[in-house]
Design an enzyme around this catalytic site. Structure first.
Site, short mmCIF file in Angstrom:
data_model
loop_
_atom_site.label_atom_id
_atom_site.label_comp_id
_atom_site.label_asym_id
_atom_site.label_seq_id
_atom_site.Cartn_x
_atom_site.Cartn_y
_atom_site.Cartn_z
N TYR A 1 17.63 -49.03 -23.13
CA TYR A 1 18.19 -49.74 -24.29
C TYR A 1 17.14 -50.62 -24.96
CZ TYR A 1 22.62 -48.03 -22.62
OH TYR A 1 23.65 -47.21 -22.23
N TYR B 1 33.04 -50.21 -19.27
CA TYR B 1 31.73 -49.54 -19.19
C TYR B 1 31.70 -48.70 -17.91
CZ TYR B 1 26.88 -48.38 -18.61
OH TYR B 1 25.73 -47.65 -18.43
N ASP C 1 36.65 -48.08 -10.91
CA ASP C 1 35.19 -48.12 -10.94
C ASP C 1 34.75 -49.47 -10.38
OD1 ASP C 1 32.54 -48.39 -11.57
OD2 ASP C 1 32.72 -47.74 -13.66
N LYS D 1 25.51 -49.22 -7.20
CA LYS D 1 24.75 -50.45 -7.32
C LYS D 1 24.40 -51.14 -5.99
CE LYS D 1 24.96 -51.48 -12.13
NZ LYS D 1 25.99 -51.00 -13.03
C1 LIG Z 1 26.18 -49.67 -13.69
C2 LIG Z 1 27.55 -49.16 -13.81
C3 LIG Z 1 27.81 -47.77 -13.89
C4 LIG Z 1 26.72 -46.75 -13.96
O1 LIG Z 1 25.90 -46.72 -12.82
P1 LIG Z 1 24.41 -46.11 -12.91
O2 LIG Z 1 23.92 -46.17 -11.50
O3 LIG Z 1 23.65 -46.99 -13.85
O4 LIG Z 1 24.54 -44.72 -13.42
C5 LIG Z 1 29.13 -47.37 -13.95
N1 LIG Z 1 30.13 -48.26 -13.93
C6 LIG Z 1 29.93 -49.59 -13.84
C7 LIG Z 1 31.10 -50.52 -13.77
C8 LIG Z 1 28.62 -50.08 -13.78
O5 LIG Z 1 28.43 -51.41 -13.73
#
Ligand SMILES: *Cc1c(COP(=O)(O)O)cnc(C)c1O
Length: 428
Positions: A15, A143, A248, A277
């Site tokens: 970005y 997101y 998520d 993460k």
């Molecule tokens: C960072 C993130 C993703 C994507 O993960 P990447 O390892 O960057 O592909 C998906 N969902 C959430 C909530 C995130 O914070």
């Protein structure tokens, strides 16, 4: 050409404008909360390197486990073969996750874990004979990653992918749950936002495979915290229509909000959960998608018979070993006390920012501290200041925020909060 000149001339950054990348720091060493630049100056990583390094960088136990695995077997394919690191990590995840979420699919990044979850949902619906259910419902402000299908469930207007809206598949966007975490819950569906979900399900249920969302904390979509009760009722409504619920927890998993998972703030267990993460404590990339037995069994018994996915580096042993050691740290240390202490200190020390005219809101949840400005914040301003303040911040949109490693000391955290408050003051 110096190293930094080469970088600016040839390397894309996330970005970031390719022609004018702005200030860039060459990092040569990372240990604990500290990042060291080429010239020896140090900065506290208040971002946990995009929310991953929860136990600090180069953690000795994680490095030890990785080194041992590296000597034995850095990688082997997962089709037809298996290995101890994948099995042991699987045991640990099944143990940590709520009862029922016990069918684990490993992948290499969060976005891919989302792709896998969405694919699971569509295959599940196909197995039930619901062949028209190929779309998804989600809430505004979400997101879920940067890959193509994950992008389609990110906020369609304010999200980072507004640019692609014409090229993405149709999804169904509900208003962001309007009652925030610190407000009182209201049962009235016109007030709590669930009326919109009810209406959607009444008219479009036969097109929708699953509802996907970040429980309680919306991260990169705007750092918004909403009332967990929304989730409970939403899940019941989806269940009545055979629509799966996908959580998520890539950003929130493993303690960030003060509970092990954000969903633990309520008693809702989804059909599918995505993790990433902090899974390896920020040492190497790994993600996982866990599904219930019901989802796994339906797919297994379906005509397709297999889940149509299989990354080359699936269940990479080195990454699994790192994740095992990282999850062990959650039982070795009292992470809950660490996160609560960070929350208290953030609440106290960020509060003065409320008085500045340019500040819209200050909020804290677990080890997440946010100063939301009225105006968009240029991240390069924070980047340029970092060597001087000794604090690495990367604001996005209108948010100056931190997600520090849980091991940060009170003094180090004070440096972070004062850098945040003074940036908010300068920009006001
Ligand atoms: C960072 C993130 C993703 C994507 O993960 P990447 O390892 O960057 O592909 C998906 N969902 C959430 C909530 C995130 O914070």
């Amino acid at each position: 050409m110096t190293a930094l000149d080469f970088d600016a001339r040839h390397l894309w950054h996330p970005y970031t404008n390719v022609l004018n990348p702005g200030p860039m720091h060459l990092i040569t060493d990372a240990e604990g909360v500290w990042l060291t630049r080429e010239d020896g100056t140090r900065m506290i990583d208040a971002m946990s390197s995009w929310w991953c390094a929860v136990h600090g960088h180069r953690h000795p136990a994680i490095i030890g486990a990785m080194t041992e695995q590296l000597q034995k077997m850095p990688h082997v394919m997962f089709g037809g073969l298996t290995h101890q690191p994948a099995i042991e990590l699987g045991r640990k995840l099944v143990d940590l996750l709520p009862d029922g979420l016990d069918r684990i699919f490993y992948s290499d990044s969060g976005s891919v874990a989302i792709e896998v979850a969405l694919k699971m949902a569509v295959q599940y619906q196909m197995a039930l004979g619901h062949t028209g259910r190929t779309q998804f419902a989600t809430i505004r402000g979400g997101y879920h990653g940067d890959t193509w299908k994950a992008m389609s469930v990110c906020d369609p207007v304010n999200g980072m992918h507004g640019l692609f809206s014409g090229a993405l598949s149709i999804q169904h966007f509900l208003p962001r749950p309007p009652i925030s975490l610190d407000q009182e819950w209201a049962d009235d569906p016109t007030k709590n936002g669930l009326g919109a979900l009810e209406k959607l399900l009444e008219t479009k249920a036969d097109q929708i495979a699953a509802l996907i969302l970040e429980p309680v904390v919306q991260g990169a979509g705007g750092m918004y915290f909403y009332h967990p009760k929304w989730l409970r009722q939403a899940q019941e409504m989806c269940k009545a229509h055979d629509i799966l619920v996908i959580f998520d927890e890539i950003a929130t998993g493993f303690g960030r909000t003060g509970e092990l998972f954000a969903m633990d703030h309520t008693r809702v267990v989804p059909d599918i959960i995505c993790l990433g993460k902090a899974l390896t404590g920020g040492h190497i990339t790994l993600a996982a998608t866990a599904a219930t037995e019901n989802v796994a069994r339906r797919i297994g018994e379906s005509e397709a018979s297999v889940l149509m996915h299989g990354p080359t580096y699936m269940a990479n042993p080195l990454a699994c070993a790192a994740a095992m050691a990282s999850l062990d740290q959650l039982s070795v240390r009292d992470w809950r006390a660490e996160v609560h202490a960070i929350a208290d200190q953030l609440t106290h020390e960020l509060a003065p920012a409320r008085q500045f005219p340019g500040v819209k809101d200050v909020r804290v949840f677990g080890a997440i501290g946010v100063i939301e400005m009225e105006q968009w914040v240029d991240p390069s301003v924070a980047h340029a200041l970092a060597p001087k303040t000794g604090v690495w911040l990367r604001p996005f949109a209108r948010n100056i925020y931190c997600m520090p490693p849980y091991i940060i000391s009170a003094d180090e955290l004070s440096s972070v909060t004062s850098a945040m408050v003074s940036l908010a003051r300068d920009l006001s």
